[in-house]
Scaffold this motif. Structure first.
Motif, mmCIF file in Angstrom:
data_model
loop_
_atom_site.group_PDB
_atom_site.id
_atom_site.type_symbol
_atom_site.label_atom_id
_atom_site.label_comp_id
_atom_site.label_asym_id
_atom_site.label_seq_id
_atom_site.Cartn_x
_atom_site.Cartn_y
_atom_site.Cartn_z
ATOM 1 N N THR A 98 1.180 87.575 57.653
ATOM 2 C CA THR A 98 0.992 86.918 58.947
ATOM 3 C C THR A 98 1.631 85.536 58.888
ATOM 4 O O THR A 98 1.999 85.050 57.812
ATOM 5 C CB THR A 98 -0.497 86.757 59.313
ATOM 6 N N ASP A 99 1.749 84.894 60.040
ATOM 7 C CA ASP A 99 2.079 83.468 60.026
ATOM 8 C C ASP A 99 0.780 82.678 59.947
ATOM 9 O O ASP A 99 -0.319 83.249 59.832
ATOM 10 C CB ASP A 99 2.938 83.074 61.232
ATOM 11 N N THR B 280 2.753 95.091 57.907
ATOM 12 C CA THR B 280 1.620 95.771 57.274
ATOM 13 C C THR B 280 2.126 96.760 56.231
ATOM 14 O O THR B 280 3.278 97.216 56.291
ATOM 15 C CB THR B 280 0.772 96.539 58.308
ATOM 16 N N THR C 89 -0.960 92.790 54.175
ATOM 17 C CA THR C 89 -0.416 92.275 55.431
ATOM 18 C C THR C 89 0.310 90.958 55.183
ATOM 19 O O THR C 89 0.038 90.256 54.212
ATOM 20 C CB THR C 89 -1.502 92.016 56.499
ATOM 21 N N GLY D 261 -2.051 83.521 62.291
ATOM 22 C CA GLY D 261 -2.649 84.842 62.197
ATOM 23 C C GLY D 261 -1.854 85.930 62.896
ATOM 24 O O GLY D 261 -2.305 87.080 62.956
ATOM 25 N N PHE D 262 -0.652 85.591 63.429
ATOM 26 C CA PHE D 262 0.167 86.612 64.085
ATOM 27 C C PHE D 262 0.658 87.599 63.023
ATOM 28 O O PHE D 262 1.240 87.217 62.013
ATOM 29 C CB PHE D 262 1.362 85.988 64.803
ATOM 30 N N LEU D 263 0.418 88.881 63.265
ATOM 31 C CA LEU D 263 0.746 89.920 62.302
ATOM 32 C C LEU D 263 2.250 90.160 62.283
ATOM 33 O O LEU D 263 2.870 90.449 63.313
ATOM 34 C CB LEU D 263 0.011 91.210 62.664
#
Length: 268
Positions: A48-49, A57, A46, A52-54
């Motif tokens: 993310t920033d 994937t 994954t 934790g923003f996805l």
């Protein structure tokens, strides 16, 4: 046929501890940071920033080939890429559309070469060296060719040394002689995404090169460049990189840039 997307760098040491996480733009705000997270096999799983923003994937099959990659945008449509493979382990299709090859051009393509198309050339390792999105449109003067994007990538000694985008924007790269742990961890993703319209995001010398980037040059008219200084662990693998920004060959500032965490390391 395409080079297998599951093959790894045979020159990398086999006893190196796999990556757990790499943080890019480490000194920036959480929204600008990019956290690359790796699965137990050491493959990129994954992105993310820092909040934790996805963002993206990756799903793999039992042979370590990417079967799906989904890209998430806060203010845009989610894009999902599903890859199929032939018996040789090479990409044969994207989202159900077969991948074509033109022998005269020596290039792979989707679409219609007499209409609208996305065309790309790969080197012997299956890495993107040329990409063009374009086609033909008809007006009162006849059939007019058009290009919406065009990108060139050059390599030397398994390192990406140059990138030129359709606007003439050139980036050059120099490298050290230490193993880049990101290469094996991202090679399958890099090769699969080469056949998508998201490939410019993955023309990344920091990831795909066999060695670590020590210098990044920008178009000469800007008179700027960046240099990267690494700290290494006892295995000779990078644990951090500091970016030094130069203008007119004068050091303007120096900031932490990349942090590497291996499996077993304590995460921040």
């Amino acid at each position: 046929s395409l080079v297998s997307c599951a093959d790894s760098d045979e020159n990398a040491p086999s006893d190196v501890t796999p990556l757990q996480k790499v943080i890019f733009n480490a000194n920036s705000s959480n929204a600008v940071q990019r956290h690359w997270n790796f699965n137990n096999s050491g493959l990129l799983s994954t992105i993310t920033d820092g909040n934790g923003f996805l963002l993206q994937t990756f799903t793999y099959d039992s042979n370590g080939r990417v079967t799906n990659s989904t890209v998430y945008h806060p203010n845009a449509e989610t894009r999902s890429y599903n890859f199929s493979y032939n018996s040789e382990g090479s990409v044969s299709g994207l989202n159900g559309e077969p991948l074509n090859f033109d022998t005269a051009l020596g290039a792979y393509f989707f679409g219609d070469l007499n209409g609208s198309y996305r065309l790309f050339k790969l080197n012997a390792e299956g890495l993107l060296v040329y990409e063009k999105t374009g086609g033909f449109e008809i007006d009162e003067t006849g059939t007019i060719p058009y290009t919406t994007s065009e990108t060139y990538a050059s390599y030397s000694a398994r390192n990406m040394t140059g990138l030129t985008f359709n606007n003439g924007n050139f980036h050059g790269f120099e490298h050290d002689n230490h193993v880049n742990p990101l290469r094996n961890a991202t090679l399958a993703a890099f090769k699969a995404l080469a056949v998508t319209d998201y490939n410019e995001e993955w023309l990344n010398s920091f990831a795909v090169s066999a060695n670590n980037v020590t210098r990044k040059d920008y178009p000469s008219e800007y008179h700027i460049h960046e240099e990267f200084v690494y700290d290494f662990n006892a295995d000779g693998m990078p644990v951090s990189a500091t970016m030094k920004f130069y203008e007119l060959n004068h050091l303007d500032f120096s900031i932490p840039s990349i942090l590497y965490y291996y499996q077993g390391d304590v995460l921040p």
